[in-house]
Motif scaffolding. Structure first.
Motif, short mmCIF file in Angstrom:
data_model
loop_
_atom_site.label_atom_id
_atom_site.label_comp_id
_atom_site.label_asym_id
_atom_site.label_seq_id
_atom_site.Cartn_x
_atom_site.Cartn_y
_atom_site.Cartn_z
N HIS A 102 42.92 23.51 51.27
CA HIS A 102 43.45 22.26 50.73
C HIS A 102 44.93 22.42 50.45
O HIS A 102 45.44 23.55 50.26
N SER A 103 45.63 21.31 50.40
CA SER A 103 47.05 21.34 50.06
C SER A 103 47.22 21.09 48.56
O SER A 103 46.31 20.60 47.89
N LEU A 104 48.37 21.43 48.05
CA LEU A 104 48.67 21.20 46.63
C LEU A 104 48.79 19.71 46.34
O LEU A 104 48.22 19.20 45.38
N GLU A 105 49.54 18.99 47.17
CA GLU A 105 49.86 17.59 46.88
C GLU A 105 48.66 16.66 47.00
O GLU A 105 48.61 15.61 46.36
N GLU A 106 47.67 17.00 47.79
CA GLU A 106 46.54 16.10 48.02
C GLU A 106 45.34 16.40 47.15
O GLU A 106 44.32 15.70 47.23
N SER A 108 43.12 16.37 43.92
CA SER A 108 42.98 15.53 42.73
C SER A 108 42.41 16.32 41.56
O SER A 108 41.95 17.46 41.71
N TRP A 112 39.92 19.56 41.71
CA TRP A 112 40.14 20.79 40.93
C TRP A 112 38.90 21.15 40.12
O TRP A 112 38.44 22.30 40.14
N GLU A 155 48.11 31.60 50.69
CA GLU A 155 48.35 30.17 50.59
C GLU A 155 47.24 29.40 51.30
O GLU A 155 46.44 29.97 52.03
#
Length: 256
Positions: A102-106, A108, A112, A155
């Motif tokens: 998953h990406s950081l910005e997407e 929710s 999490w 990452e």
């Protein structure tokens, strides 16, 4: 399964494994069954076929219970059923995890929470549930599956990396908390284990070549490689080991 070592003291012990029906977990289930342990495991997907095969091969059928480990009450209920079937749980293996990318910005708040609820929260509550069993038995071993991902600073899945780091901290805290009851708590830190899921989703020739270059031992790590170290941590062979992080990664990271 051909193991180089056999741990006689595991015969007859009551073992509970999360995620024991697929991936590394299925190999762990077989490893304990092969030792003659009484194994119970939870898995979301159906694992009847695995149980049938192990019963035919070892004449020792594990107890499979369908369970979503994010439902703590359902998890506790499954552990109670295991206790009823096999006696007090003396070996706990917290194996289940989700390493979805998953990406950081997407990501929710709900995403999490779900990641932590799969990858970290069950480890605390399963330990809480087995404490009395192990205390009354006078011994016990809890094995928490972590990962070298946070040690490498990987990452692509920061919630997973964070939870795996948290598992190591929880392991050390529980080792201090439970040591007075002769309950040992250790973390097992696999490297890149090439399960079917890994091969289907993320293994490319380029990625595998790059990772093998980082390993001291230039061989692929397969699920079978994780079984004997887990059995070792469960057995009295490691009776004076607790609060430790046992790394099985072919030599990518070096501790000490």
């Amino acid at each position: 399964m051909k193991l180089s070592s056999h741990f006689d003291d595991l015969k007859g012990q009551s073992v509970f494994i999360t995620g024991g029906g697929s991936g590394i977990g299925a190999w762990l289930t077989e490893g304990f069954v092969a030792q003659g342990a009484k194994v119970a495991f939870v898995q979301r997907s159906d694992a009847t076929e695995l149980c049938d095969r192990l019963e035919a091969q070892y004449d020792n059928r594990p107890l499979f219970m369908a369970c979503d480990i994010t439902d703590i009450e359902a998890l506790r209920s499954s552990m109670a059923k295991a206790r009823e079937a096999h006696g007090p749980i003396t070996v706990l293996v917290n194996n289940a995890a989700s390493d979805n990318r998953h990406s950081l910005e997407e990501f929710s708040v709900e995403d999490w929470d779900q990641a932590i609820n799969i990858n970290l929260r069950p480890h605390f509550f399963t330990a809480q549930e087995v404490q009395k069993d192990m205390q009354e038995a006078g011994h016990g071993s809890i094995i928490n599956f972590s990962s070298i991902s946070y040690m490498m600073g990987n990452e692509g899945y920061p919630a997973y990396v964070a939870s795996k780091s948290g598992i190591t901290g929880l392991t050390r805290g529980l080792a201090r908390e439970l040591g007075k009851h002769k309950i040992r708590v250790n973390a097992l830190m696999p490297g890149w284990v090439l399960t079917d899921r890994q091969r289907e989703l993320w293994v490319t020739p380029e990625a595998l070549e790059a990772h093998l270059e980082r390993q001291c031992l230039k061989e692929e790590i397969v699920p079978d490689d994780i079984v004997a170290p887990t059995l070792f941590l469960a057995s009295s062979a490691s009776r004076m080991m607790t609060g430790q992080a046992l790394v099985v990664d072919g030599g990518v990271v070096v501790t000490g």
